[in-house]
Design a protein around this motif. Structure first.
Motif, PDB file in Angstrom:
ATOM      1  N   GLN A 261       0.567  -1.290  -0.426  1.00 25.74           N
ATOM      2  CA  GLN A 261       0.292  -0.464   0.171  1.00 25.74           C
ATOM      3  C   GLN A 261       0.848   1.354   0.200  1.00 25.74           C
ATOM      4  N   VAL A 262       1.924   1.127   0.456  1.00 25.89           N
ATOM      5  CA  VAL A 262       2.787   1.975   0.868  1.00 25.89           C
ATOM      6  C   VAL A 262       3.510   2.794  -0.932  1.00 25.89           C
ATOM      7  N   GLY A 263       3.934   2.052  -1.201  1.00 28.83           N
ATOM      8  CA  GLY A 263       3.781   1.204  -2.223  1.00 28.83           C
ATOM      9  C   GLY A 263       2.853   2.256  -4.184  1.00 28.83           C
ATOM     10  N   GLN A 264       1.815   1.942  -3.802  1.00 28.63           N
ATOM     11  CA  GLN A 264       0.690   2.660  -3.813  1.00 28.63           C
ATOM     12  C   GLN A 264       0.546   4.072  -4.452  1.00 28.63           C
ATOM     13  N   TYR A 265       0.560   4.396  -2.652  1.00 28.08           N
ATOM     14  CA  TYR A 265      -0.190   5.778  -2.271  1.00 28.08           C
ATOM     15  C   TYR A 265       1.149   6.710  -3.147  1.00 28.08           C
ATOM     16  N   ASN A 266       2.705   6.121  -2.464  1.00 27.50           N
ATOM     17  CA  ASN A 266       3.306   6.533  -3.027  1.00 27.50           C
ATOM     18  C   ASN A 266       3.568   6.757  -4.768  1.00 27.50           C
ATOM     19  N   ALA A 267       3.073   5.644  -5.595  1.00 29.26           N
ATOM     20  CA  ALA A 267       2.953   6.085  -6.638  1.00 29.26           C
ATOM     21  C   ALA A 267       1.728   6.552  -7.664  1.00 29.26           C
ATOM     22  N   TYR A 268       0.619   6.919  -6.741  1.00 26.73           N
ATOM     23  CA  TYR A 268       0.097   7.947  -7.114  1.00 26.73           C
ATOM     24  C   TYR A 268       0.752   9.163  -7.414  1.00 26.73           C
ATOM     25  N   ASN A 269       1.642   9.868  -6.122  1.00 25.03           N
ATOM     26  CA  ASN A 269       2.539  10.806  -6.865  1.00 25.03           C
ATOM     27  C   ASN A 269       2.609  10.734  -8.334  1.00 25.03           C
ATOM     28  N   LEU A 270       3.683  10.234  -8.357  1.00 22.37           N
ATOM     29  CA  LEU A 270       4.065   9.577  -9.814  1.00 22.37           C
ATOM     30  C   LEU A 270       3.654   9.103 -10.733  1.00 22.37           C
ATOM     31  N   LEU A 271       2.413   8.141 -11.109  1.00 18.25           N
ATOM     32  CA  LEU A 271       1.599   8.040 -12.229  1.00 18.25           C
ATOM     33  C   LEU A 271       0.347   8.676 -12.556  1.00 18.25           C
TER      34      LEU A 271
END
Length: 285
Positions: free
Chosen positions: A73-83
């Protein structure tokens, strides 16, 4: 009523990223709030549904399962800002399905009903890969750097989702019984993440407490999925949950106003279709 229960996880997990982006916190706020909300629902379920008692090993494995979920989920939350949400959700869904399917085949001997099961399953995984790849197609050269970082991040952290899904299969307990230790694991994992990355200020930040709404949404949806699987069967319950990626992706485009050209939108919709078809195929193997 049973179908309404089946829709709760789809809607809950679908609107979850949309709520987060409206709160507009940092990943440390988002994961901490998610952990706090999940723990509260876990405690309520433990107190009012009286699940069966668990032995120490089962309790610990279930707790570790929740902690590994935090990695994904942390990966997903950070990916929201990138993708952006509309790109992240199809990719992370595809990666989750690919990983959990392969673990199911290798570790638990799934897809063995007929000689053709593994061939059809391999075809379904190829559909998932193609579908996820299609959603990454971009007209803008400026996006490619962020896309690459986001995809690498999701690829590495999706292991957390795989372990989260696999560990409960090892234990001999029903979903309601392992629900509380899983939610406890989500909370502990969130706290560890915040402390490790020097985000102690997140405990005082109002955005962390607002993100608790997402924890409620996630955990209530997870609980509803348990009951849906009991009432509708695992296959039907799981198929309904796949609507979450459609809700989140289209919500990212039309509610969060994430920009996509007509070409990008076309490829994204086609990718979504392939991901949903691939996921449905794996359920019936």
């Amino acid at each position: 009523m049973n179908l309404l229960i089946a829709l709760i996880p789809a809607i809950g997990w679908g609107v979850q990223p949309l709520i987060l982006k409206k709160i507009n916190g940092k990943p440390k706020n988002e994961i901490l709030g998610t952990g706090m909300g999940a723990l509260l629902i876990g405690i309520i379920v433990y107190l009012f549904l009286s699940p069966q008692s668990l032995d120490r090993t089962t309790f610990l494995l279930s707790t570790f399962s929740g902690m590994f979920w935090v990695i994904g989920q942390v990966g997903q939350y950070n990916a929201y800002n990138l993708l952006g949400v509309s790109n992240t959700m199809p990719i992370t869904t595809g990666l989750q399905l690919i990983g959990t399917s392969l673990i199911g085949v290798i570790a638990f001997g799934e897809w063995s009903r007929s000689p053709y099961s593994k061939i059809i399953g391999a075809g379904a995984i190829i559909l998932l890969i193609i579908g996820a790849a299609l959603t990454t197609i971009s007209d803008s050269k400026d996006k490619k750097s962020g896309f690459f970082k986001g995809i690498i991040l999701l690829s590495l952290t999706s292991v957390g989702y795989w372990v989260y899904s696999a560990l409960p299969k090892i234990v001999n307990a029903d979903g309601v019984s392992i629900f509380f230790p899983q939610m406890l694991g989500v909370f502990l994992g969130a706290v560890i993440y915040v402390i490790m990355f020097r985000g102690k200020d997140a405990f005082k930040d109002k955005k962390s407490w607002k993100a608790g709404i997402v924890g409620f949404t996630f955990s209530i949806s997870a609980l509803a999925y348990i009951f849906s699987a009991q009432e509708n069967g695992v296959a039907t319950a799981y198929i309904f949950t796949q609507l979450n990626v459609v809700i989140a992706t289209l919500g990212g485009i039309f509610i969060l106003k994430e920009k996509k050209s007509s070409k990008e939108l076309g490829f994204t919709l086609l990718g979504l279709l392939l991901i949903i078809v691939g996921s449905i195929i794996t359920i019936f193997l």
